[in-house]
Design an enzyme around this catalytic site. Structure first.
Site, PDB file in Angstrom:
ATOM      1  N   HIS A 281       0.834  -1.205   0.000  1.00  0.00           N
ATOM      2  CA  HIS A 281       0.000   0.000   0.000  1.00  0.00           C
ATOM      3  C   HIS A 281       0.867   1.252   0.000  1.00  0.00           C
ATOM      4  O   HIS A 281       2.065   1.194   0.242  1.00  0.00           O
ATOM      5  CB  HIS A 281      -1.007  -0.001   1.155  1.00  0.00           C
ATOM      6  CG  HIS A 281      -0.435   0.215   2.519  1.00  0.00           C
ATOM      7  ND1 HIS A 281       0.230  -0.757   3.226  1.00  0.00           N
ATOM      8  CD2 HIS A 281      -0.455   1.298   3.329  1.00  0.00           C
ATOM      9  CE1 HIS A 281       0.584  -0.285   4.414  1.00  0.00           C
ATOM     10  NE2 HIS A 281       0.188   0.974   4.491  1.00  0.00           N
TER      11      HIS A 281
ATOM     12  N   HIS B 278       0.805   5.668   0.872  1.00  0.00           N
ATOM     13  CA  HIS B 278       0.162   6.830   1.478  1.00  0.00           C
ATOM     14  C   HIS B 278       0.733   8.071   0.794  1.00  0.00           C
ATOM     15  O   HIS B 278       1.946   8.144   0.545  1.00  0.00           O
ATOM     16  CB  HIS B 278       0.463   6.938   2.972  1.00  0.00           C
ATOM     17  CG  HIS B 278      -0.093   5.831   3.794  1.00  0.00           C
ATOM     18  ND1 HIS B 278      -1.447   5.636   3.961  1.00  0.00           N
ATOM     19  CD2 HIS B 278       0.520   4.860   4.513  1.00  0.00           C
ATOM     20  CE1 HIS B 278      -1.638   4.596   4.744  1.00  0.00           C
ATOM     21  NE2 HIS B 278      -0.462   4.104   5.094  1.00  0.00           N
TER      22      HIS B 278
ATOM     23  N   TYR C  96      11.858   4.382   0.922  1.00  0.00           N
ATOM     24  CA  TYR C  96      10.795   4.866   0.045  1.00  0.00           C
ATOM     25  C   TYR C  96       9.812   5.752   0.804  1.00  0.00           C
ATOM     26  O   TYR C  96       8.635   5.438   0.929  1.00  0.00           O
ATOM     27  CB  TYR C  96      10.088   3.675  -0.607  1.00  0.00           C
ATOM     28  CG  TYR C  96      11.059   2.748  -1.299  1.00  0.00           C
ATOM     29  CD1 TYR C  96      11.758   3.174  -2.425  1.00  0.00           C
ATOM     30  CD2 TYR C  96      11.322   1.483  -0.809  1.00  0.00           C
ATOM     31  CE1 TYR C  96      12.671   2.351  -3.062  1.00  0.00           C
ATOM     32  CE2 TYR C  96      12.228   0.650  -1.434  1.00  0.00           C
ATOM     33  CZ  TYR C  96      12.899   1.095  -2.559  1.00  0.00           C
ATOM     34  OH  TYR C  96      13.801   0.271  -3.172  1.00  0.00           O
TER      35      TYR C  96
END
Length: 175
Positions: free
Chosen positions: A60, A62, A152
């Protein structure tokens, strides 16, 4: 199904959670992270936005995006990002997961969940809370022990711009 309505505030700042289909860890592959970054860069060049915060986790993402004045089309940007990323994936990556009949009927890939979660940032305190959430998320998911160890993340650019202390949330005492 609930009657969910999104809040569109022209020129707003938004927090997003975007999840892969069946939480596949497709971002364990650094090549896929590069493809995602290219997709985001293309979206930014076609539909301007400012990325205030971001983290890419295995299954996922954000983001905190700030849109230009008068613009509230974040759904179009996320849709375009998903399409560009999916189209750029090698065929072997796309075919690793079976696609449901419903997803095939709606011409959806087996890369992303259909929806995404968004929150409209209300003020500076809300922004700070969501930035902290993003930067600490790799620690929360037991991927690293400290935010600075996750490659990341926008954490590094915030530190570089002297807007965050590199040792924020650090437990490893690495200098």
């Amino acid at each position: 199904m609930p009657n969910y309505r999104r809040l569109y505030v022209p020129g707003g700042t938004y927090f997003f959670t975007i999840v892969t289909y069946q939480r596949q860890p497709i971002f364990n592959n650094p090549d896929n992270i590069s493809l995602l970054r290219k997709a985001v860069a293309t979206v930014k060049s076609e539909m301007p936005l400012k990325i205030l915060g971001a983290v890419i986790l295995p299954e996922h993402l954000h983001f905190i995006w700030q849109l230009p004045p008068g613009d509230s089309a974040y759904s179009k940007r996320i849709g375009k990002m998903k399409v560009l990323f999916t189209q750029s994936l090698p065929e072997k990556e796309k075919s690793q997961q079976e696609n449901s009949i419903s997803r095939l009927k709606h011409r959806e890939s087996n890369i992303w969940q259909r929806r995404f979660w968004e929150h409209t940032i209300r003020d500076e305190e809300d922004l700070e809370n969501y930035l902290n959430y993003i930067h600490y998320n790799p620690v929360k998911h037991n991927l690293v022990s400290c935010p600075h160890l996750w490659q990341y993340s926008s954490f590094h650019s915030w530190v570089k711009n002297k807007r965050l202390d590199r040792n924020l949330g650090c437990v490893c005492n690495e200098k």
